[in-house]
Design a protein around this motif. Structure first.
Motif, PDB file in Angstrom:
ATOM      1  N   LEU A 170      35.097  37.022  53.048  1.00  0.00           N
ATOM      2  CA  LEU A 170      33.813  37.449  52.477  1.00  0.00           C
ATOM      3  C   LEU A 170      33.751  38.966  52.366  1.00  0.00           C
ATOM      4  N   GLY A 171      34.275  39.612  53.393  1.00  0.00           N
ATOM      5  CA  GLY A 171      34.267  41.081  53.402  1.00  0.00           C
ATOM      6  C   GLY A 171      35.012  41.642  52.202  1.00  0.00           C
ATOM      7  N   CYS A 172      36.023  40.893  51.718  1.00  0.00           N
ATOM      8  CA  CYS A 172      36.784  41.353  50.549  1.00  0.00           C
ATOM      9  C   CYS A 172      35.873  41.524  49.334  1.00  0.00           C
ATOM     10  N   LEU A 173      34.832  40.670  49.253  1.00  0.00           N
ATOM     11  CA  LEU A 173      33.943  40.747  48.085  1.00  0.00           C
ATOM     12  C   LEU A 173      33.148  42.047  48.088  1.00  0.00           C
ATOM     13  N   ALA A 174      32.933  42.591  49.278  1.00  0.00           N
ATOM     14  CA  ALA A 174      32.163  43.831  49.365  1.00  0.00           C
ATOM     15  C   ALA A 174      32.944  45.027  48.821  1.00  0.00           C
ATOM     16  N   ARG A 191      24.568  36.610  49.004  1.00  0.00           N
ATOM     17  CA  ARG A 191      23.795  37.698  49.620  1.00  0.00           C
ATOM     18  C   ARG A 191      23.538  37.391  51.100  1.00  0.00           C
ATOM     19  N   ALA A 192      23.104  36.153  51.372  1.00  0.00           N
ATOM     20  CA  ALA A 192      22.776  35.780  52.747  1.00  0.00           C
ATOM     21  C   ALA A 192      24.031  35.841  53.624  1.00  0.00           C
ATOM     22  N   SER A 193      25.169  35.398  53.094  1.00  0.00           N
ATOM     23  CA  SER A 193      26.389  35.400  53.902  1.00  0.00           C
ATOM     24  C   SER A 193      26.859  36.820  54.182  1.00  0.00           C
ATOM     25  N   LEU A 194      26.786  37.693  53.175  1.00  0.00           N
ATOM     26  CA  LEU A 194      27.217  39.082  53.396  1.00  0.00           C
ATOM     27  C   LEU A 194      26.291  39.757  54.406  1.00  0.00           C
ATOM     28  N   GLU A 195      25.022  39.406  54.348  1.00  0.00           N
ATOM     29  CA  GLU A 195      24.090  39.973  55.330  1.00  0.00           C
ATOM     30  C   GLU A 195      24.432  39.481  56.724  1.00  0.00           C
ATOM     31  N   THR A 196      24.751  38.194  56.804  1.00  0.00           N
ATOM     32  CA  THR A 196      25.056  37.612  58.119  1.00  0.00           C
ATOM     33  C   THR A 196      26.249  38.305  58.772  1.00  0.00           C
ATOM     34  N   ILE A 197      27.244  38.642  57.976  1.00  0.00           N
ATOM     35  CA  ILE A 197      28.417  39.299  58.590  1.00  0.00           C
ATOM     36  C   ILE A 197      28.279  40.826  58.575  1.00  0.00           C
ATOM     37  N   GLY A 198      27.128  41.319  58.164  1.00  0.00           N
ATOM     38  CA  GLY A 198      26.897  42.771  58.199  1.00  0.00           C
ATOM     39  C   GLY A 198      27.744  43.526  57.196  1.00  0.00           C
ATOM     40  N   ARG A 199      27.980  42.911  56.028  1.00  0.00           N
ATOM     41  CA  ARG A 199      28.801  43.590  55.027  1.00  0.00           C
ATOM     42  C   ARG A 199      28.028  43.876  53.736  1.00  0.00           C
ATOM     43  N   ASN A 200      26.716  44.037  53.842  1.00  0.00           N
ATOM     44  CA  ASN A 200      26.001  44.442  52.634  1.00  0.00           C
ATOM     45  C   ASN A 200      26.021  45.965  52.571  1.00  0.00           C
ATOM     46  N   GLY A 201      26.247  46.483  51.392  1.00  0.00           N
ATOM     47  CA  GLY A 201      26.387  47.927  51.330  1.00  0.00           C
ATOM     48  C   GLY A 201      25.997  48.478  49.991  1.00  0.00           C
ATOM     49  N   PRO A 453      28.657  49.585  59.743  1.00  0.00           N
ATOM     50  CA  PRO A 453      27.581  48.603  59.651  1.00  0.00           C
ATOM     51  C   PRO A 453      26.748  48.870  58.394  1.00  0.00           C
ATOM     52  N   PRO A 454      26.005  47.854  57.923  1.00  0.00           N
ATOM     53  CA  PRO A 454      25.258  48.037  56.683  1.00  0.00           C
ATOM     54  C   PRO A 454      24.146  49.066  56.834  1.00  0.00           C
ATOM     55  N   LYS A 455      23.951  49.851  55.783  1.00  0.00           N
ATOM     56  CA  LYS A 455      22.855  50.822  55.823  1.00  0.00           C
ATOM     57  C   LYS A 455      21.818  50.494  54.756  1.00  0.00           C
ATOM     58  N   THR A 456      22.309  49.946  53.629  1.00  0.00           N
ATOM     59  CA  THR A 456      21.396  49.709  52.515  1.00  0.00           C
ATOM     60  C   THR A 456      21.486  48.256  52.111  1.00  0.00           C
ATOM     61  N   ALA A 457      20.385  47.719  51.666  1.00  0.00           N
ATOM     62  CA  ALA A 457      20.405  46.312  51.234  1.00  0.00           C
ATOM     63  C   ALA A 457      21.236  46.171  49.973  1.00  0.00           C
TER      64      ALA A 457
END
Ligand code: GDG
Length: 465
Positions: A170-174, A191-201, A453-457
Motif C-alpha cells: 500500500l505504501g508503494c501507492l503513496a 484513502r481509508a487504508s492509507l490513513e490506517t497505515i499512516g501513509r497519507n501525504g 508520519p502523515p502531516k497532511t490529509a
C-alpha cells in the motif's frame, strides 16, 4: 510539454488483432503526445529493452526471464492480488518468493524507463501488476510526475490487511503523484487504508476516473454490415426465440456459475409458460495455467450440460456456451441481436462489456441490460436492471422483467445510459487523468517521505458521471 510514457504489463502493438477500446484510446493519446509505451515484450530472457517506432508511437518492450515472469505475473499478480482485490480471499495464494519476483520485475521496468525518460516527461502506470513501479523509480532518483490507474476494484482495509506485507504494498501507492480508481467506493477504500497505515501525504492525490468506451465508434461498428450480418445469422438460428447474451473472460470474478444457476431458475419458473429464451454465453478462456481457472471451466461445462439436459427440447438448447473469442465487430452484432445482456460479475472494477452492449443497440428497439451492483459500471448506469449476482431469484426476476419490458421503457432507459456513455467516453477518461497528472508540479523536496508520519490529509477529487 514533455512526453507521455504509458507503462502496462502488455503493450498493444500495431497489427495486433485484438486491440480493445482501452488500447485504441491509449494509442491515440500516445500518438498525439509523442508518447512511449513500455511493457513486457511477450518473450522470456534478459537484455536491454527492444525499442522501435510504429504508427508514431515509440515502443520500449523488455524480455523477462521465465522464472521471474512466473513469480511476478502468474503468481503474485494473478494468484495473489487478483483474487484478493476481487474479495476472493479463499483463493489467495501468497508466497514470499513470488512477491520478491514481483518486486524484481518492477525494478526491471524502472531500469528500462530510466534509459528513456527526460526531466519533463510524465509516466502513466496501469494496473495491479505494477503497483511498486513508482517506488522503484523514486529509488533511482526520478522526480517526474507519475500516475497510476487501478483497473480492478480496491478492496476495503479488512480484506487488504489479510495480505502479508500489505503495508509495504500500500505504501508503494503513496509514491505516485496521482492514483486513479474506477469508483468513489474504491477511492474511499484506498484513502481509508492509507490513513490506517499512516501513509497519507501531500504528494499522493486520489481521484475517481470511471473508465468509458468509445461509444460512438462502437455504435457505428454495431450498425455496419459485418455486425448486422452476424446479428442476422444469429437471429435466424433462434427460430423466433428471444436471446440473452453474456460476454466475459472465463474468470471466477465474473459470476458465471451463479449466472447459469439464475438462468436455470428463470427456466424453472417459466416451465409452465413455455416461453423459451436462449442464452448465449461467450467466455474465452484466460489464464489457463492457473488451477482455479481450469476448475471453473469444468464447473461451467458441467452446469451447462446439466441445465441443457434438464430443459432442452428437440428444437431448442437453452444455453449456448462458447469458449472462443470473436472479432469486436462480430461481438457488437451479437450484442445487437440480444434482447437482454447478463452482466453479473461478483466484483468488477468497471466492466466494459456492459457499456459495449448498450452502445451496440438499435436505438429504435434497444435491448435491456441486467447489471450486477458489484460492477463499477453500476455507478454510471443506474438505468440498467441492477441485481445482486448472488441472489438467483433476483436475477431470474430481472430476466423476466427484461424479456417483457415494453419498448417505450426500453428506449427511455437506453437513451439515459447512452447519453452517459457518450459524455463520459474513453477519450475523456484519458484526458481527465492526464490533465490532472500534468497539473501543477510539486517540488521534489515536498514529496512524501517514506518514513515520515502523515502531516497532511490526502487530496481527494472526484469526477462523477
Ligand atoms: C479489466 C477489469 C475493467 C471479451 N471477449 C471478447 C472480447 N472481449 C473484450 C470485451 C471488453 C473486454 O474484452 C473485457 O473488458 P471488461 O471490462 O469486461 O473486463 P476485464 O477484461 O476483466 O478488464 C474491468 C477493465 O479492465 C477496464 O478498466 O472494466 O473491471 O477487470 O472490451 O469486449 N473482445 C473480442 N472478442 C472476444 O471474444 N474482440
Amino acid at each position: 510539454m514533455g512526453r507521455l510514457f504509458v507503462v502496462s504489463n502488455r503493450v498493444a502493438q500495431p497489427g495486433d488483432v485484438q486491440t480493445g477500446g482501452l488500447a485504441t484510446a491509449l494509442q491515440t493519446v500516445l500518438r498525439e503526445q509523442r508518447g512511449v509505451w513500455v511493457g513486457w515484450s511477450g518473450s522470456y530472457g534478459e537484455g536491454p529493452p527492444h525499442v522501435h517506432i510504429g504508427e508514431g508511437i515509440r515502443y520500449c518492450t523488455l524480455d523477462i526471464p521465465e522464472p521471474d515472469f512466473n513469480a511476478y505475473y502468474h503468481h503474485f499478480a494473478n494468484r495473489t492480488l487478483w483474487p484478493l482485490f476481487h474479495y476472493r480471499v479463499d483463493l489467495v495464494d501468497y508466497r514470499r518468493e513470488a512477491y520478491e519476483g514481483y518486486r524484481d520485475v518492477n525494478r526491471r521496468f524502472a531500469r528500462a524507463l530510466a534509459r528513456e525518460l527526460c526531466a519533463d516527461d510524465v509516466v502513466w502506470v496501469h494496473d495491479y501488476h505494477l503497483i511498486p513501479l513508482a517506488q522503484e523509480m523514486r529509488k533511482l532518483g526520478f522526480a517526474q510526475r507519475i500516475g497510476f490507474f487501478l483497473h480492478i476494484p480496491m478492496p476495503s482495509w479488512d480484506v487488504l490487511s489479510m495480505l502479508p506485507g500489505h503495508e509495504e504494498l500500500l505504501g508503494c501507492l503513496a509514491d505516485y503523484d496521482l492514483v486513479g480508481l474506477q469508483t468513489d467506493g474504491d477511492r474511499e477504500n484506498l484513502r481509508a487504508s492509507l490513513e490506517t497505515i499512516g501513509r497519507n501525504g501531500i504528494r499522493c492525490e486520489l481521484a475517481t476516473f470511471p473508465i468509458g468506451i468509445d461509444a460512438n465508434a462502437v455504435a457505428q461498428v454495431a450498425a455496419a454490415p459485418v455486425a448486422l450480418s452476424a446479428a442476422e445469422e444469429l437471429r435466424a438460428s433462434l427460430s423466433g426465440k428471444r436471446l440473452a447474451v453474456g460476454v466475459d473472460r472465463l474468470d471466477y470474478s465474473k459470476g458465471l456459475p451463479e449466472r447459469f444457476r439464475a438462468f436455470a431458475r428463470y427456466l424453472e419458473r417459466k416451465r409452465a409458460h413455455r416461453e423459451p429464451l436462449t442464452y448465449l454465453q461467450i467466455a474465452p478462456a484466460t489464464r489457463t495455467a492457473v488451477p482455479e481457472y481450469q476448475k471453473l471451466r469444468k464447473e461451467l461445462e458441467g452446469l451447462a450440460g446439466h441445465i441443457n439436459g434438464t430443459h432442452a427440447r428437440p428444437d431448442w438448447t437453452p444455453i449456448r456456451y462458447v469458449n472462443h473469442s470473436y472479432p469486436h465487430s462480430v461481438l457488437t452484432g451479437f450484442y445487437r441481436a440480444a434482447d437482454l445482456a447478463l452482466v453479473t460479475p461478483l466484483r468488477d472494477g468497471m466492466n466494459l462489456v456492459a457499456k459495449e452492449y448498450v452502445a451496440s443497440q438499435d436505438p429504435s428497439d434497444p435491448g435491456v441490460l441486467v447489471l450486477s451492483r458489484m460492477a463499477g459500471a453500476a455507478d454510471s448506469l443506474p438505468e440498467a436492471l441492477l441485481v445482486n449476482p448472488h441472489d438467483m431469484d433476483e436475477v431470474a426476476s430481472a430476466i423476466d422483467t427484461a424479456v417483457s419490458m415494453p419498448a417505450p421503457e426500453r428506449r427511455r432507459r437506453w437513451q439515459a445510459m447512452m447519453e452517459n456513455l457518450r459524455r463520459n467516453d474513453i477519450k475523456r477518461w484519458a484526458s481527465d487523468f492526464l490533465e490532472r497528472l500534468r497539473g501543477p508540479a510539486t517540488a521534489p523536496s515536498a514529496r512524501l517521505d517514506a518514513a515520515a508520519p502523515p502531516k497532511t490529509a490526502l487530496m481527494l477529487a472526484t469526477r462523477r458521471t
